[in-house]
Write a protein that holds these residues in place. Structure first.
Motif, mmCIF file in Angstrom:
data_model
loop_
_atom_site.group_PDB
_atom_site.id
_atom_site.type_symbol
_atom_site.label_atom_id
_atom_site.label_comp_id
_atom_site.label_asym_id
_atom_site.label_seq_id
_atom_site.Cartn_x
_atom_site.Cartn_y
_atom_site.Cartn_z
ATOM 1 N N HIS A 1 -70.761 1.885 -50.154
ATOM 2 C CA HIS A 1 -71.373 3.097 -50.670
ATOM 3 C C HIS A 1 -72.886 2.904 -50.832
ATOM 4 O O HIS A 1 -73.683 3.753 -50.442
ATOM 5 C CB HIS A 1 -70.713 3.427 -52.012
ATOM 6 C CG HIS A 1 -70.940 4.835 -52.437
ATOM 7 N ND1 HIS A 1 -70.349 5.900 -51.807
ATOM 8 C CD2 HIS A 1 -71.711 5.344 -53.418
ATOM 9 C CE1 HIS A 1 -70.741 7.009 -52.394
ATOM 10 N NE2 HIS A 1 -71.574 6.701 -53.380
ATOM 11 N N ILE B 1 -74.547 2.743 -47.384
ATOM 12 C CA ILE B 1 -74.703 4.069 -46.777
ATOM 13 C C ILE B 1 -75.911 4.774 -47.393
ATOM 14 O O ILE B 1 -76.711 5.392 -46.701
ATOM 15 C CB ILE B 1 -73.409 4.903 -46.970
ATOM 16 C CG1 ILE B 1 -72.276 4.305 -46.124
ATOM 17 C CG2 ILE B 1 -73.635 6.357 -46.568
ATOM 18 C CD1 ILE B 1 -70.904 4.844 -46.460
ATOM 19 N N MET C 1 -62.203 3.204 -37.707
ATOM 20 C CA MET C 1 -61.839 3.645 -39.045
ATOM 21 C C MET C 1 -61.645 5.160 -39.011
ATOM 22 O O MET C 1 -62.428 5.899 -39.576
ATOM 23 C CB MET C 1 -62.957 3.287 -40.029
ATOM 24 C CG MET C 1 -63.250 1.817 -40.063
ATOM 25 S SD MET C 1 -61.996 0.963 -41.012
ATOM 26 C CE MET C 1 -62.600 -0.704 -40.946
ATOM 27 N N VAL D 1 -66.710 14.542 -41.586
ATOM 28 C CA VAL D 1 -67.241 15.002 -42.878
ATOM 29 C C VAL D 1 -66.469 14.430 -44.067
ATOM 30 O O VAL D 1 -66.819 14.690 -45.217
ATOM 31 C CB VAL D 1 -67.254 16.547 -42.998
ATOM 32 C CG1 VAL D 1 -68.078 17.166 -41.892
ATOM 33 C CG2 VAL D 1 -65.850 17.115 -43.027
ATOM 34 N N LEU D 2 -65.423 13.660 -43.777
ATOM 35 C CA LEU D 2 -64.601 13.088 -44.855
ATOM 36 C C LEU D 2 -65.484 12.437 -45.926
ATOM 37 O O LEU D 2 -66.338 11.610 -45.630
ATOM 38 C CB LEU D 2 -63.652 12.038 -44.265
ATOM 39 C CG LEU D 2 -62.671 11.367 -45.224
ATOM 40 C CD1 LEU D 2 -61.712 12.370 -45.815
ATOM 41 C CD2 LEU D 2 -61.895 10.274 -44.513
ATOM 42 N N GLY D 3 -65.264 12.840 -47.161
ATOM 43 C CA GLY D 3 -66.036 12.258 -48.252
ATOM 44 C C GLY D 3 -67.321 13.017 -48.555
ATOM 45 O O GLY D 3 -67.966 12.793 -49.575
ATOM 46 N N MET D 4 -67.719 13.922 -47.654
ATOM 47 C CA MET D 4 -68.913 14.753 -47.904
ATOM 48 C C MET D 4 -68.646 16.172 -47.391
ATOM 49 O O MET D 4 -69.491 16.800 -46.768
ATOM 50 C CB MET D 4 -70.144 14.140 -47.233
ATOM 51 C CG MET D 4 -69.914 13.735 -45.782
ATOM 52 S SD MET D 4 -71.405 13.229 -44.922
ATOM 53 C CE MET D 4 -72.212 14.806 -44.682
ATOM 54 N N GLU D 5 -67.429 16.634 -47.681
ATOM 55 C CA GLU D 5 -66.977 17.905 -47.132
ATOM 56 C C GLU D 5 -67.809 19.073 -47.655
ATOM 57 O O GLU D 5 -68.064 19.160 -48.844
ATOM 58 C CB GLU D 5 -65.505 18.143 -47.517
ATOM 59 C CG GLU D 5 -64.549 17.014 -47.164
ATOM 60 C CD GLU D 5 -64.477 15.939 -48.237
ATOM 61 O OE1 GLU D 5 -65.240 16.037 -49.222
ATOM 62 O OE2 GLU D 5 -63.675 15.003 -48.098
ATOM 63 N N LYS E 1 -70.164 9.587 -37.485
ATOM 64 C CA LYS E 1 -69.862 9.434 -38.908
ATOM 65 C C LYS E 1 -71.025 8.768 -39.632
ATOM 66 O O LYS E 1 -71.387 9.152 -40.741
ATOM 67 C CB LYS E 1 -68.601 8.563 -39.087
ATOM 68 C CG LYS E 1 -67.341 9.353 -39.308
ATOM 69 C CD LYS E 1 -66.106 8.466 -39.235
ATOM 70 C CE LYS E 1 -65.968 7.510 -40.399
ATOM 71 N NZ LYS E 1 -64.740 6.680 -40.257
ATOM 72 N N ARG F 1 -74.368 10.752 -42.080
ATOM 73 C CA ARG F 1 -74.658 10.272 -43.436
ATOM 74 C C ARG F 1 -76.081 9.744 -43.549
ATOM 75 O O ARG F 1 -76.432 9.060 -44.492
ATOM 76 C CB ARG F 1 -73.652 9.180 -43.820
ATOM 77 C CG ARG F 1 -72.309 9.773 -44.142
ATOM 78 C CD ARG F 1 -71.208 8.769 -44.299
ATOM 79 N NE ARG F 1 -69.998 9.465 -44.709
ATOM 80 C CZ ARG F 1 -69.245 10.192 -43.913
ATOM 81 N NH1 ARG F 1 -69.569 10.302 -42.639
ATOM 82 N NH2 ARG F 1 -68.184 10.822 -44.363
#
Lengths: 517, 317
Positions: A74, A77, A89, A101-105, A155, A159
């Protein structure tokens, strides 16, 4: 300006293994920098430290010339570091956009609902900006490997990654896909992205990098501009001695037909037909290479041939006898040896000792066993001999196999399979993930057993390996043999790539020649 | 025989199907919420039992059924948190921890029951309260349909509404997406900075919430007292119902309804003096039959795909 500075990094794992012993690693902004070294040299650990998965025991990290403390992915990133892992992954049942967008939808209705349209838009925007098009609305599961890798890169980019770590990204790609990846990476670098490229394949490292840092035994051997070093020099720095990159292969002297596979078909549990009428023959004293992108039926073919998978139709004749449907135990008694793709899961029992692993296919036979009990002295005696013959690095035959490095673990498997007195050797990715030195050793041994009259079926995703070792080559695509090459002289990786991708195919008559009928 | 068919086709029968489905449906939704995040919540049975017990006790002490419900659900959520702590922090085996919690729930409720009421069998000596039944205006007056759908326990309505809420949660919200990602490939979730542990904790809490509602229904609606081991396998049946229905809340609901129907049938048959030893078997026989049909359908599906492919190829040649 420097993007990454890792100064005097020391990493000692709790079990006492020193993975990094004072490593210095510097990357300039906007360059493509390759990190090379044998397995166990400390590349992976170093990158895990940079990405916050591991904590250094000692040392300093600066990102964009500011000292930082990276305690989790984290954090990494947030600092603008992105990692594309060797094993993707991705969540197979989700769409491309959902994965990215997983985790920052993006949300609507006060954060309760994912705004899928916006997510697709976001993905398309980044994809376009960096020239990495993806089908945003499709489910990831069945997409080609090259696309999956692009998704991984996106991905990281979405980010806000400024520094991109790619861990052996070409291991799973065809030459054409690799070429596409390189174009994309060079493009990214031009846009100011910093790229750290980890690879075993020196020709690729030469092609893509601006600079190269070599690691050996947890230490930095130096950083070089790519034009200042040759592949031979790099490999010498990695291994610490001269390595033969091209293995000398005397012409084959094929003898009688050992294996005759005819019209082999197989449906997987999910109803997909993964083998479609595969036919080929294999003679003693020759190596038949099976090329193909992973997942085109090679695994099933190997498992059927070695008695690990049942329910196929067609015929497999070994030494004149029908053997389709026999178990692994029966097949081994009929002189089949097998180096499986996954040495940890299938090739070896990692909690057992080297000696135990070496006799695991013959423990019940003389001289290792009587009617009731094993004869430990004989076992150890044999193990010591094998350890010497196959130069396995260990202080005792009683060492747990799991304690060995990947290359040495593979040597244990190879030692067992090469001493079983087989007529047929099925070698599935025999050098995957092992260091240059061990690779050279295993390849030489394969040529040696061929010359002693064994029939070798070599399945490999590494085209260099296929081209170097094989006397004849078949290419598999979607469960079929689509290409057959009688002798590989003059054949290039690109040539094979077209067949692997299904772009070109030989006519059925030519493919039938693989069966030598 | 006529008698059987008549009683099964009555509005009363369908009413009772919805009633007996309620606890199984809660359990199935609880199973689903943890399963999508890759955690099999084997402790559902114990969580329900815990909630059933504390619901009765707290409602008796406070004189409020609603506070009782709250306490019951809270006890289930707490126990679910304990499971999460054992599994995620102490790294114990999920199944073993779940079995231990089930045994703990079974033993501790009997012990506390004896402590508070002096009875080891049931709480009938304790004056506890039940949650109300609700008539739905409009539907209530429609013949037959009104008899089936109206006048149910408030938790029965909540159970069926929860189906839609859970489905939405899993497939439309950010939390649901993260739960599915964690369940399918935790490494992928972790690689984008999602805390796998936190998501699993959340899904176990939600799972406990559902189990708590189901347990409270048993002792504060289905009957009006607590009895030892009164969940009687409903938590496990909920797991089975979810397994039948796959990763969808609707599927779980149909699974639960199947068991509900089987159970209701067994009660109907008991009423016409078929031995209860036999009728009690029915829900489980139904399970086996349902699983066989399910497996066969899947095999047929694969066969069809194979035939299709083969014929394709023949045309191609």
């Amino acid at each position: 300006m420097k993007a990454v500075q890792m100064i005097n990094i020391v990493k000692v794992y709790p079990n006492g293994i020193v993975a990094n012993n004072g490593v210095n690693f510097e990357v300039e902004v906007g360059e493509i920098h390759s990190l090379v070294g044998e397995n166990g040299a400390g590349k992976t650990t170093l990158m895990k430290i940079l990405f916050g998965i591991e904590q250094p025991t000692q040392g300093e990290i600066r990102i964009f010339e500011k000292p930082v403390h990276i305690s989790s992915p984290h954090d990494a990133i947030k600092l603008g570091i992105g990692m594309v892992h060797q094993h993707f992954m991705l969540v197979p049942s989700l769409t491309v956009a959902e994965n990215i967008v997983l985790g920052m939808e993006p949300t609507k209705a006060w954060g309760t609902t994912i705004d899928m349209d916006r997510a697709v838009e976001m993905v398309n925007e980044v994809a376009e900006k960096y020239g990495l098009p993806v089908p945003a609305k499709e489910v990831v599961l069945d997409l080609p490997v090259g696309i999956k890798q692009r998704i991984e890169i996106l991905k990281a980019l979405i980010r806000g990654a400024k520094i991109l770590i790619l861990d052996e990204p070409t291991a799973v790609l065809t030459p054409q896909e690799t070429e596409e990846l390189f174009v994309a990476l060079k493009n990214l670098a031009k846009k100011g992205m910093t790229i750290i490229f980890i690879s075993h394949k020196l020709n690729e490292v030469k092609e893509i990098s601006d600079r190269i840092t070599v690691l050996r035994d947890g230490k930095t051997m130096g950083t070089y501009r790519v034009e200042d070093v040759t592949e031979e020099e790099i490999s010498r720095l990695m291994v610490g001695r001269d390595v033969e990159l091209v293995i000398d292969r005397p012409p084959a002297k094929p003898g009688r037909v050992v294996l005759q596979v005819k019209d082999l078909s197989y449906y997987r549990e999910d109803g997909v037909r993964v083998l479609k009428g595969v036919s080929f023959s294999l003679r003693s004293g020759e190596i038949l290479g099976v090329a193909g992108v992973e997942g085109n039926g090679q695994r099933e073919l190997v498992e059927i041939l070695t008695g690990l998978r049942f329910g196929a139709t067609g015929s497999i004749v070994l030494n004149g006898e029908e053997v389709l449907g026999l178990t692994a135990y029966d097949l081994r008694r009929k002189k089949v040896a097998h180096i499986p793709e996954d040495r940890i899961e299938k090739g070896a029992a990692v909690k057992a000792s080297i000696a135990e692993n070496l006799i695991s296919d013959r423990y019940y036979k003389r001289p290792f066993s009587g009617r009731l009990v094993l004869f430990p002295k004989k076992v150890i005696e044999f193990a010591k001999k094998a350890i010497k013959m196959f130069s396995i690095k260990t202080d005792s035959p009683l060492t747990e196999v799991g304690m060995l490095s990947g290359g040495n673990m593979q040597k244990v498997v190879v030692a067992r399979e090469f001493t079983s007195g087989a007529d047929l050797l099925v070698a599935d990715q025999p050098t995957r993930g092992i260091d240059v030195g061990s690779t050279e050793f295993v390849r030489k041994k394969i040529i040696e057993v061929r010359d002693s009259g064994v029939a070798v079926l070599l399945v490999s995703a590494d085209l260099q390996e296929i081209l170097q070792l094989s006397d004849r080559i078949i290419v598999m695509y979607k469960g079929e043999i689509v290409g057959y090459f009688d002798k590989n002289e003059g054949l290039t990786e690109e040539d094979l790539g077209y067949y692997m991708l299904g772009v070109k195919r030989h006519d059925p008559d030519r493919v039938k020649e693989a069966a030598l009928l | 025989m006529n008698e059987v068919i008549k009683s099964i086709l009555s509005a009363q029968f369908f009413y009772s199907v919805l009633r007996v489905t309620t606890p199984v449906l809660f359990a199935a939704l609880g199973a689903l919420l943890s399963d999508v995040a890759g955690v099999i919540n084997i402790a559902l049975e114990g969580l329900m039992l815990m909630s059933a017990f504390w619901g009765v006790m707290v409602s008796a002490w406070t004189g409020s059924a609603w506070i009782g419900l709250l306490a019951g659900v809270a006890s289930a959520v707490l126990l679910s948190l304990a499971l999460a702590y054992f599994h995620l922090n102490l790294k114990t085996d999920l199944i073993l921890a779940g079995i231990a919690l089930n045994m703990f729930a079974s033993g501790s409720t009997v012990f506390l029951l004896y402590l508070f009421s002096g009875d080891k069998g049931s709480s009938s000596s304790v004056k506890s309260y039940v949650l109300p039944n609700v008539d739905i205006p409009g539907i209530k007056n429609i013949p037959i349909l009104g008899d089936i759908l109206s006048g149910h326990h408030v938790l029965t309505y909540i159970a069926f509404l929860s189906v839609f809420v859970v489905q939405y949660l899993i497939y439309k919200t950010p939390l649901g997406l993260r739960m599915r990602a964690v369940g399918e490939n935790p490494n992928a979730a972790q690689s984008v900075g999602i805390s796998v542990k936190r998501i699993k904790y959340t899904s176990l809490v939600l799972s406990g919430l559902m189990a708590g509602l189901g347990g409270a229904f048993l002792s504060m609606g289905y009957v009006s007292w607590f009895a030892r081991d009164m969940t009687n396998g409903r938590g496990f049946i909920g797991l089975a119902a979810q397994a039948l229905g796959g990763k969808s809340a609707y599927g779980s609901m149909w699974g639960a309804l199947l068991f509900g129907a089987a159970e209701a049938t067994s009660y109907t048959l008991q009423a016409i003096r078929i031995p209860s030893e036999f009728t009690n078997m029915l829900p489980f026989i139904f399970t086996i039959i349902a699983l066989i049909i399910y497996a066969r359908a899947k095999i047929m599906q694969i066969k069809k795909i194979r035939e299709k492919q083969t014929s394709h190829e023949e045309v191609g040649l």
